[in-house]
Design a protein around this motif. Structure first.
Motif, PDB file in Angstrom:
ATOM      1  N   THR B 218       0.928  -1.113  -0.068  1.00 56.47           N
ATOM      2  CA  THR B 218       0.149   0.110   0.117  1.00 56.47           C
ATOM      3  C   THR B 218       1.155   1.197  -0.139  1.00 56.47           C
ATOM      4  N   THR B 219       0.383   2.453  -0.106  1.00 60.28           N
ATOM      5  CA  THR B 219       1.037   3.540   0.153  1.00 60.28           C
ATOM      6  C   THR B 219       0.199   4.781   0.523  1.00 60.28           C
ATOM      7  N   THR B 220       0.497   5.998   0.513  1.00 59.45           N
ATOM      8  CA  THR B 220      -0.236   7.164   1.050  1.00 59.45           C
ATOM      9  C   THR B 220      -1.100   7.671  -0.126  1.00 59.45           C
ATOM     10  N   PRO B 221      -2.346   8.095  -0.169  1.00 59.37           N
ATOM     11  CA  PRO B 221      -3.188   8.507  -1.282  1.00 59.37           C
ATOM     12  C   PRO B 221      -2.298   9.645  -2.025  1.00 59.37           C
ATOM     13  N   LEU B 222      -1.613  10.378  -1.311  1.00 58.15           N
ATOM     14  CA  LEU B 222      -0.764  11.341  -1.949  1.00 58.15           C
ATOM     15  C   LEU B 222       0.267  11.106  -2.698  1.00 58.15           C
ATOM     16  N   ARG B 223       0.809  10.131  -2.313  1.00 58.17           N
ATOM     17  CA  ARG B 223       2.040   9.554  -3.034  1.00 58.17           C
ATOM     18  C   ARG B 223       1.726   9.013  -4.132  1.00 58.17           C
ATOM     19  N   LEU B 224       0.694   8.138  -4.018  1.00 55.66           N
ATOM     20  CA  LEU B 224       0.041   7.272  -5.238  1.00 55.66           C
ATOM     21  C   LEU B 224      -0.566   8.262  -6.108  1.00 55.66           C
ATOM     22  N   SER B 225      -0.968   9.297  -5.967  1.00 56.69           N
ATOM     23  CA  SER B 225      -1.694  10.408  -6.661  1.00 56.69           C
ATOM     24  C   SER B 225      -0.533  11.009  -7.510  1.00 56.69           C
ATOM     25  N   GLN B 226       0.736  11.309  -6.807  1.00 54.25           N
ATOM     26  CA  GLN B 226       1.933  11.868  -7.552  1.00 54.25           C
ATOM     27  C   GLN B 226       2.463  10.870  -8.453  1.00 54.25           C
ATOM     28  N   VAL B 227       2.649   9.749  -8.165  1.00 53.56           N
ATOM     29  CA  VAL B 227       3.011   8.735  -9.024  1.00 53.56           C
ATOM     30  C   VAL B 227       2.166   8.461 -10.217  1.00 53.56           C
ATOM     31  N   ARG B 228       0.939   8.380  -9.971  1.00 51.14           N
ATOM     32  CA  ARG B 228       0.214   8.271 -11.256  1.00 51.14           C
ATOM     33  C   ARG B 228       0.113   9.378 -12.222  1.00 51.14           C
ATOM     34  N   HIS B 229       0.111  10.575 -11.581  1.00 50.48           N
ATOM     35  CA  HIS B 229      -0.120  11.645 -12.198  1.00 50.48           C
ATOM     36  C   HIS B 229       1.242  11.690 -13.478  1.00 50.48           C
ATOM     37  N   GLU B 230       2.622  11.200 -12.870  1.00 47.26           N
ATOM     38  CA  GLU B 230       3.606  11.073 -13.620  1.00 47.26           C
ATOM     39  C   GLU B 230       3.132  10.261 -15.094  1.00 47.26           C
ATOM     40  N   ARG B 232      -0.197   9.596 -16.148  1.00 47.40           N
ATOM     41  CA  ARG B 232      -1.357   9.963 -16.679  1.00 47.40           C
ATOM     42  C   ARG B 232      -1.871  11.207 -15.893  1.00 47.40           C
ATOM     43  N   PRO B 233      -1.258  12.271 -16.265  1.00 50.13           N
ATOM     44  CA  PRO B 233      -1.705  13.636 -15.386  1.00 50.13           C
ATOM     45  C   PRO B 233      -3.335  13.785 -15.622  1.00 50.13           C
ATOM     46  N   SER B 234      -3.669  14.392 -14.812  1.00 53.71           N
ATOM     47  CA  SER B 234      -5.074  15.126 -14.572  1.00 53.71           C
ATOM     48  C   SER B 234      -6.222  14.043 -14.964  1.00 53.71           C
ATOM     49  N   SER B 235      -5.827  12.929 -14.464  1.00 53.45           N
ATOM     50  CA  SER B 235      -7.072  11.729 -15.054  1.00 53.45           C
ATOM     51  C   SER B 235      -7.702  11.471 -13.705  1.00 53.45           C
ATOM     52  N   THR B 236      -8.856  10.683 -13.997  1.00 53.83           N
ATOM     53  CA  THR B 236      -9.526  10.072 -12.673  1.00 53.83           C
ATOM     54  C   THR B 236      -8.582   9.291 -11.883  1.00 53.83           C
ATOM     55  N   TYR B 237      -7.794   8.337 -12.886  1.00 60.96           N
ATOM     56  CA  TYR B 237      -6.962   7.308 -12.360  1.00 60.96           C
ATOM     57  C   TYR B 237      -6.009   8.056 -11.378  1.00 60.96           C
ATOM     58  N   SER B 238      -5.527   9.117 -11.653  1.00 60.07           N
ATOM     59  CA  SER B 238      -4.490   9.703 -10.810  1.00 60.07           C
ATOM     60  C   SER B 238      -5.227  10.620  -9.701  1.00 60.07           C
ATOM     61  N   SER B 239      -6.328  10.797  -9.797  1.00 61.63           N
ATOM     62  CA  SER B 239      -6.996  11.694  -8.837  1.00 61.63           C
ATOM     63  C   SER B 239      -6.952  11.165  -7.330  1.00 61.63           C
ATOM     64  N   LEU B 240      -6.818  12.258  -6.437  1.00 64.05           N
ATOM     65  CA  LEU B 240      -6.705  11.746  -5.106  1.00 64.05           C
ATOM     66  C   LEU B 240      -7.722  11.077  -4.339  1.00 64.05           C
ATOM     67  N   ALA B 241      -9.191  11.581  -4.759  1.00 56.10           N
ATOM     68  CA  ALA B 241     -10.321  10.438  -4.390  1.00 56.10           C
ATOM     69  C   ALA B 241     -10.127   8.954  -4.677  1.00 56.10           C
ATOM     70  N   GLN B 242      -9.690   8.941  -6.191  1.00 55.23           N
ATOM     71  CA  GLN B 242      -9.716   7.533  -6.642  1.00 55.23           C
ATOM     72  C   GLN B 242      -8.402   6.823  -5.901  1.00 55.23           C
ATOM     73  N   CYS B 243      -7.358   7.512  -5.604  1.00 63.43           N
ATOM     74  CA  CYS B 243      -6.309   6.803  -5.207  1.00 63.43           C
ATOM     75  C   CYS B 243      -6.665   6.637  -3.651  1.00 63.43           C
ATOM     76  N   THR B 244      -7.267   7.416  -2.939  1.00 66.39           N
ATOM     77  CA  THR B 244      -7.930   7.149  -1.417  1.00 66.39           C
ATOM     78  C   THR B 244      -8.667   5.858  -1.690  1.00 66.39           C
TER      79      THR B 244
END
Lengths: 284, 284
Positions: B218-230, B232-244
């Motif tokens: 697992t990881t923290t939502p913020l970290r996951l969102s950062q890594v996913r943003h790398e 697919r920027p600005s996607s649902t996939y990388s959104s903090l809500a989805q990661c959480t």
């Protein structure tokens, strides 16, 4: 203290028994294990029972390790402990075990303090810590790139490659690629040389324009035949004749195109990676 | 000798310049670089210019390194040399450089000789040598297994796996898998937890029968969102809500099925691998 001096083993009849060796670390134990194993390799006449104990970062944890070491000694020769532990308190606990404790860290830190004229910081050393996020990203990207570009699977983004490893099947392309990616974050592709690639004099068209990034691997026909036999026993593919032919053609190809190359038959993945980096000037 | 004592740097106005640090080895340089870097990390106030020089195994090679070191010193502070070199002759050459030479090997060999009551063998140490062919095969097989079973690509031969790493996308499954394969020759598969896997209470059917081999990340939502943003920027996939959401569901799944798990957000690949091996009792 349950541990007699080393010489006691001669009188208890367990002289031939394996000597216990511990790699104890306040971090992953990788450095203790690597350097400790390298040191032990200088004593080929002695057999060792090895134990790696990572994340020993409290006095309580150290006391558990000491109990473990004392059980392992069991009246025989004193165990050897290789320690990469920064805390003096933990080192003092380990010293109570009666084992021979080899401190891979503390002495060198004192040497450095003297050389630099400054005092080592108080935090626990971060041997294999996560470091900066950028480096972590680089490594993740490199591993993904290596998987995507393994065995000529994708020709996409070859212009981004730091190195393209070319060789006949089973010369060690894949593990070397992965090691370079994981250890150094380099973008490494690899491309198999098959019979189809040999009618022409040049490099396979897929990689020809990247000749300056190419590095070749070769091996001995016997070794290649052994390795291929593992995968497909008694096939043409693994026959000595086929292996001899493919390697000769590959080496000719490297020479004609001035691609630097390396015989992998007596080299580990680490050694090949170090040679490739040196040859391609990928590290200072 | 061109090298003045360390303190001279204070008077030459280059005090703020980076100090040269060399990792010199008669083998790959990996151990010198790893332990040397770990030691240097204890002096965060000093900047170092690092150079790794592998395969220094002749007196002539050593003299080239000495010339290099003396150029780097250039009247400033004495460079630091971390050496994993077994030959006394080569060590003597290095000592002539005027650098501060930290011998990561020799002193510990003497300690071991005393402890074992025997003399170190004369051959050059094989730190990262090819070792036995069996171990080489195991490592090659492990890397190929890891590639084949990356990201749930193949469900074949999961019964052979030593560990199956499960986690939502971008929690660090792939690099950790490769590290365990390359460093330890373990057979490691990994399987992504996607939205499809969450309606049920149990593990995904593909891995459910291997629950004892599963390890979760697992990881923290913020970290996951950062890594996913790398990726697919600005996607649902990388959104903090989805990661959480995905992380909460994954952690629930681990707990319900008693799958051990680890938060990868502050851990390096090496640390995660060490924790997984300890938790799954994959090393003694």
């Amino acid at each position: 203290m349950a541990n007699p001096p080393t010489s006691a083993s001669a009188t208890t009849g367990v002289r031939a028994a394996a000597r216990a060796a511990y790699f104890v670390s306040d971090s992953t134990g990788i450095t203790a294990e690597t350097l400790g194993s390298a040191l032990l390799a200088n004593f080929p006449g002695v057999t060792f029972r090895r134990h790696t104990i990572p994340f020993v970062d409290t006095a309580g944890g150290a006391r558990d390790v000491v109990a473990d070491i004392q059980r392992a000694a069991d009246g025989g020769a004193a165990p050897i402990v290789f320690a990469t532990v920064k805390s003096d308190l933990i080192m003092q606990e380990l010293a109570l075990s009666g084992a021979v404790v080899i401190d891979l860290l503390g002495g060198h830190l004192r040497e450095l303090e003297a050389a630099l004229g400054s005092t080592a910081s108080e935090q626990l050393g971060q041997f294999h810590g996560v470091g900066d996020l950028e480096r972590y990203f680089a490594r993740m990207r490199a591993v993904e790139y290596a998987i995507e570009h393994d065995d000529g699977q994708s020709m996409r983004a070859l212009d981004m490659a730091d190195v393209i490893i070319i060789a006949p099947s089973r010369c060690g392309k894949t593990p070397t690629t992965m090691y370079l990616a994981l250890q150094y974050g380099l973008l490494v592709a690899n491309y198999p040389l098959t019979d189809d690639d040999f009618p022409a004099d040049g490099l396979p068209s897929a990689v020809a324009r990247y000749v300056d990034k190419c590095f070749g691997l070769t091996t001995t026909p016997l070794r290649l035949s052994q390795v291929r036999h593992e995968r497909r026993p008694s096939s043409t593919y693994s026959s000595l004749a086929q292996c001899t032919l493919e390697l000769r053609r590959a080496e000719d190809l490297y020479r004609r195109n001035r691609v630097p190359f390396l015989n992998s038959s007596t080299k580990s993945v680490e050694e090949m990676s170090a040679v490739i980096m040196q040859s391609m000037r990928l590290r200072s």
